[in-house]
Scaffold this motif. Structure first.
Motif, mmCIF file in Angstrom:
data_model
loop_
_atom_site.group_PDB
_atom_site.id
_atom_site.type_symbol
_atom_site.label_atom_id
_atom_site.label_comp_id
_atom_site.label_asym_id
_atom_site.label_seq_id
_atom_site.Cartn_x
_atom_site.Cartn_y
_atom_site.Cartn_z
ATOM 1 N N MET A 35 -55.584 -26.827 -67.374
ATOM 2 C CA MET A 35 -56.755 -27.652 -67.925
ATOM 3 C C MET A 35 -56.934 -29.112 -67.486
ATOM 4 O O MET A 35 -58.038 -29.503 -67.702
ATOM 5 N N ARG A 36 -55.747 -29.708 -67.545
ATOM 6 C CA ARG A 36 -55.906 -31.229 -67.225
ATOM 7 C C ARG A 36 -56.482 -31.508 -65.849
ATOM 8 O O ARG A 36 -57.155 -32.404 -65.760
ATOM 9 N N VAL A 37 -55.932 -30.437 -64.927
ATOM 10 C CA VAL A 37 -56.741 -30.479 -63.483
ATOM 11 C C VAL A 37 -58.221 -30.305 -63.307
ATOM 12 O O VAL A 37 -58.943 -30.934 -62.870
ATOM 13 N N VAL A 38 -58.580 -29.485 -64.415
ATOM 14 C CA VAL A 38 -59.916 -29.160 -64.604
ATOM 15 C C VAL A 38 -60.759 -30.232 -65.111
ATOM 16 O O VAL A 38 -61.857 -30.553 -64.750
ATOM 17 N N LYS A 39 -60.159 -30.836 -66.132
ATOM 18 C CA LYS A 39 -60.857 -32.055 -67.065
ATOM 19 C C LYS A 39 -60.845 -33.207 -65.717
ATOM 20 O O LYS A 39 -61.723 -33.876 -65.782
ATOM 21 N N ALA A 40 -59.690 -33.287 -64.966
ATOM 22 C CA ALA A 40 -60.189 -34.468 -63.736
ATOM 23 C C ALA A 40 -61.206 -34.304 -62.945
ATOM 24 O O ALA A 40 -61.926 -35.022 -62.533
ATOM 25 N N ALA A 41 -61.480 -32.895 -62.662
ATOM 26 C CA ALA A 41 -62.631 -32.489 -61.579
ATOM 27 C C ALA A 41 -63.760 -32.861 -62.317
ATOM 28 O O ALA A 41 -64.917 -32.986 -61.793
ATOM 29 N N VAL A 42 -63.853 -32.528 -63.731
ATOM 30 C CA VAL A 42 -65.135 -32.541 -64.544
ATOM 31 C C VAL A 42 -65.512 -34.076 -64.287
ATOM 32 O O VAL A 42 -66.709 -34.647 -64.358
ATOM 33 N N ALA A 43 -64.579 -35.084 -64.546
ATOM 34 C CA ALA A 43 -64.969 -36.576 -64.030
ATOM 35 C C ALA A 43 -65.542 -36.662 -62.700
ATOM 36 O O ALA A 43 -66.311 -37.862 -62.703
ATOM 37 N N VAL A 44 -65.277 -35.986 -61.758
ATOM 38 C CA VAL A 44 -65.882 -36.114 -60.483
ATOM 39 C C VAL A 44 -67.454 -35.750 -60.413
ATOM 40 O O VAL A 44 -68.177 -36.411 -59.954
ATOM 41 N N ASN A 45 -67.460 -34.459 -60.944
ATOM 42 C CA ASN A 45 -68.936 -33.658 -60.871
ATOM 43 C C ASN A 45 -68.946 -33.057 -61.925
ATOM 44 O O ASN A 45 -68.628 -31.747 -61.545
ATOM 45 N N PRO A 46 -69.420 -33.277 -63.034
ATOM 46 C CA PRO A 46 -69.632 -32.556 -64.253
ATOM 47 C C PRO A 46 -70.597 -31.354 -64.183
ATOM 48 O O PRO A 46 -70.067 -30.098 -64.574
ATOM 49 N N ALA A 47 -71.470 -31.569 -63.517
ATOM 50 C CA ALA A 47 -72.709 -30.194 -63.344
ATOM 51 C C ALA A 47 -72.146 -29.341 -62.602
ATOM 52 O O ALA A 47 -71.745 -27.977 -62.846
ATOM 53 N N LYS A 48 -71.368 -29.565 -61.464
ATOM 54 C CA LYS A 48 -70.794 -28.304 -60.596
ATOM 55 C C LYS A 48 -69.820 -27.924 -61.348
ATOM 56 O O LYS A 48 -69.526 -26.706 -61.148
ATOM 57 N N VAL A 49 -68.659 -28.532 -61.933
ATOM 58 C CA VAL A 49 -67.460 -27.882 -62.524
ATOM 59 C C VAL A 49 -67.950 -27.105 -63.711
ATOM 60 O O VAL A 49 -67.237 -26.169 -64.058
ATOM 61 N N THR A 50 -68.900 -27.617 -64.619
ATOM 62 C CA THR A 50 -69.473 -26.797 -65.699
ATOM 63 C C THR A 50 -69.890 -25.449 -65.272
ATOM 64 O O THR A 50 -69.806 -24.410 -65.804
ATOM 65 N N SER A 51 -70.530 -25.478 -64.215
ATOM 66 C CA SER A 51 -71.153 -24.186 -63.600
ATOM 67 C C SER A 51 -70.158 -23.079 -63.257
ATOM 68 O O SER A 51 -70.172 -22.033 -63.429
ATOM 69 N N GLU A 52 -69.059 -23.865 -62.589
ATOM 70 C CA GLU A 52 -67.841 -22.752 -62.229
ATOM 71 C C GLU A 52 -67.131 -22.364 -63.557
ATOM 72 O O GLU A 52 -66.935 -21.257 -63.585
ATOM 73 N N VAL A 53 -67.053 -23.161 -64.579
ATOM 74 C CA VAL A 53 -66.287 -22.836 -65.847
ATOM 75 C C VAL A 53 -67.095 -21.837 -66.327
ATOM 76 O O VAL A 53 -66.502 -20.636 -66.870
ATOM 77 N N ALA A 54 -68.281 -22.099 -66.399
ATOM 78 C CA ALA A 54 -69.387 -20.834 -67.217
ATOM 79 C C ALA A 54 -69.347 -19.728 -66.486
ATOM 80 O O ALA A 54 -69.465 -18.719 -66.938
ATOM 81 N N ALA A 55 -69.058 -19.703 -65.258
ATOM 82 C CA ALA A 55 -69.191 -18.381 -64.484
ATOM 83 C C ALA A 55 -67.862 -17.383 -64.734
ATOM 84 O O ALA A 55 -67.696 -16.259 -64.682
ATOM 85 N N VAL A 56 -66.676 -18.088 -65.102
ATOM 86 C CA VAL A 56 -65.564 -17.397 -65.287
ATOM 87 C C VAL A 56 -65.153 -17.194 -66.812
ATOM 88 O O VAL A 56 -64.035 -16.400 -66.904
ATOM 89 N N ARG A 57 -65.954 -17.764 -67.558
ATOM 90 C CA ARG A 57 -65.429 -17.809 -68.940
ATOM 91 C C ARG A 57 -65.509 -16.392 -69.618
ATOM 92 O O ARG A 57 -64.434 -16.189 -70.232
ATOM 93 N N ASP A 58 -66.383 -15.579 -69.301
ATOM 94 C CA ASP A 58 -66.248 -14.184 -70.000
ATOM 95 C C ASP A 58 -65.008 -13.454 -69.301
ATOM 96 O O ASP A 58 -64.750 -12.166 -69.755
ATOM 97 N N ARG A 59 -64.602 -13.723 -68.318
ATOM 98 C CA ARG A 59 -63.642 -13.048 -67.702
ATOM 99 C C ARG A 59 -62.072 -13.245 -68.014
ATOM 100 O O ARG A 59 -61.160 -12.406 -67.799
ATOM 101 N N HIS A 60 -61.841 -14.449 -69.020
ATOM 102 C CA HIS A 60 -60.695 -14.740 -69.312
ATOM 103 C C HIS A 60 -60.447 -14.084 -70.579
ATOM 104 O O HIS A 60 -61.441 -13.588 -71.508
#
Length: 426
Positions: free
Chosen positions: A380-405
């Motif tokens: 989670m800390r790694v993904v949060k670091a990626a959010v600071a780089v490109n929030p739009a791209k990272v949130t789209s990737e997170v939303a794509a896998v949310r229902d699979r978890h």
């Protein structure tokens, strides 16, 4: 050659051997050493003569039987010896390395230190006379060489401050012993000496270390991280990895960021190779090393180096050892925070683009649903670091896998933080 350096080393070798090892032939050995002292220079002869005189009360045969405890009167020298009590078969045997009396240890330590300094000075003089380290006496030392044994004892007991002040003399010796072509046992002993020195606060605080740290890293340690077949070579890589981690973990780091950036051109491929080592301890040490150096060097890496590095880091998230999986997350986080990002490599000097960021985040999101809570939090800390780089791209990737978890809790937390830091519509 008369009193040249080539004739000094054999006398010192005999002196060291007779001083460090016990036996009933002590008097004859001392006579043999005195017989060779005419080959030494006047100053060296005085030092060696002191050693010969000091060693006799400490070692061997009748001298040990006539030794008197410190504090005893003069009459104790001629007093009859008290009978020994019977020894029980259940009595624990004293280890051989344990001294018989606490008062004899400092004197023996001084003998080792003086003898070791003499060996180093004569070896340095012989190297200077030879004109190259390859023809110096220490180039032929092996794991059983008496000179090398004395040097190890010297560096162990003489103190870190003195060892740091002698790095100009020690470095050629260690470089000759740590050549990759040398046999693994002698390299292991040399790496053990370096690891001992890096654990000495006086050595680490010495100003001379800052002048030599980058050379120790690039010339002594990194070449011994290169993969070679065999279990002995694996132990050498582990010892070198532990030394690299200990050197770079010092505060403040003796290797400057500019020196690290220059050294990464040759060191980074070796560090990446060591990430896939058979030893879990080596992989763990390499994760710690990269987590330490990437904040200083990530922005100076090329795009090809970043494209080759982050897949190797992602592989460690699938490691069989959970400690390695946890240790690689700070390295990924440091890479994301300090890489020079641009969506399409349009900015000069950029080394991370949107496509590679997407691949990296997808590799980490798989572990956001890990069975281990510690792995989940680290990912989670790694993904949060990626959010600071490109929030739009990272949130789209997170939303794509949310229902699979199994649980969308962590994904929702990341999405909520992305919304709070930027205006992103999901």
């Amino acid at each position: 050659r008369g009193g040249g350096a080539g004739h000094r080393c054999p006398a010192v070798v005999v002196l060291a051997r007779r001083t460090l090892h016990g036996g009933a032939h002590r008097a004859a050995a001392a006579g043999a050493v005195r017989h060779r002292l005419h080959r030494l220079s006047r100053s060296a002869a005085r030092a060696a003569a002191v050693l010969v005189l000091v060693q006799l009360p400490l070692h061997g045969g009748a001298h040990r039987r006539r030794s008197v405890p410190v504090g005893a009167g003069a009459h104790a020298r001629h007093a009859p010896r008290a009978p020994r009590p019977p020894v029980s078969p259940l009595r624990r045997v004293r280890p051989r390395h344990q001294p018989r009396g606490g008062q004899r240890v400092p004197a023996a330590r001084n003998v080792v230190i003086v003898c070791g300094r003499l060996v180093l000075l004569l070896a340095a003089a012989a190297a200077a006379a030879a004109g190259s380290a390859a023809s110096a006496p220490f180039a032929s030392w092996h794991v059983a060489s008496h000179e090398w044994h004395v040097c190890q004892a010297l560096l162990t007991h003489a103190g870190g401050a003195w060892a740091a002040s002698q790095l100009l003399t020690l470095f050629p010796v260690l470089a000759a012993l740590l050549e990759p072509a040398r046999e693994p046992p002698v390299r292991l002993t040399a790496l053990a000496v370096i690891r001992h020195l890096l654990g000495d606060p006086a050595f680490c605080a010495a100003p001379e270390l800052k002048d030599w740290a980058v050379h120790v890293l690039a010339a002594l340690l990194v070449p011994n991280l290169v993969w070679r077949a065999g279990r002995a070579a694996q132990q050498v890589r582990l010892a070198a990895a532990v030394c690299v981690r200990a050197l770079l973990a010092l505060e403040p780091c003796p290797v400057s960021p500019a020196e690290l950036q220059e050294a990464m051109a040759t060191a980074l491929p070796v560090l990446r190779s060591a990430l896939d080592d058979d030893s879990a301890e080596t992989r763990l040490a390499m994760c710690a090393v990269l987590a330490r150096v990437l904040p200083w060097v990530a922005s100076r890496l090329t795009d090809d180096e970043v494209r080759g590095l982050y897949p190797d880091l992602l592989k460690r998230l699938d490691d069989a050892n959970d400690d390695v999986r946890l240790a690689v997350c700070p390295a990924l986080e440091a890479l994301l925070r300090h890489a020079d990002y641009d969506d399409h490599f349009q900015k000069p000097g950029s080394n991370l683009d949107e496509t590679n960021l997407s691949y990296l985040v997808r590799g980490v999101l798989v572990h956001l649903d890990d069975f281990s809570p510690d792995i989940q939090q680290a990912a989670m800390r790694v993904v949060k670091a990626a959010v600071a780089v490109n929030p739009a791209k990272v949130t789209s990737e997170v939303a794509a896998v949310r229902d699979r978890h199994r649980s969308p809790k962590l994904c929702d937390a990341i999405l909520a933080e992305a919304r709070s830091t930027s205006s992103v519509a999901i």
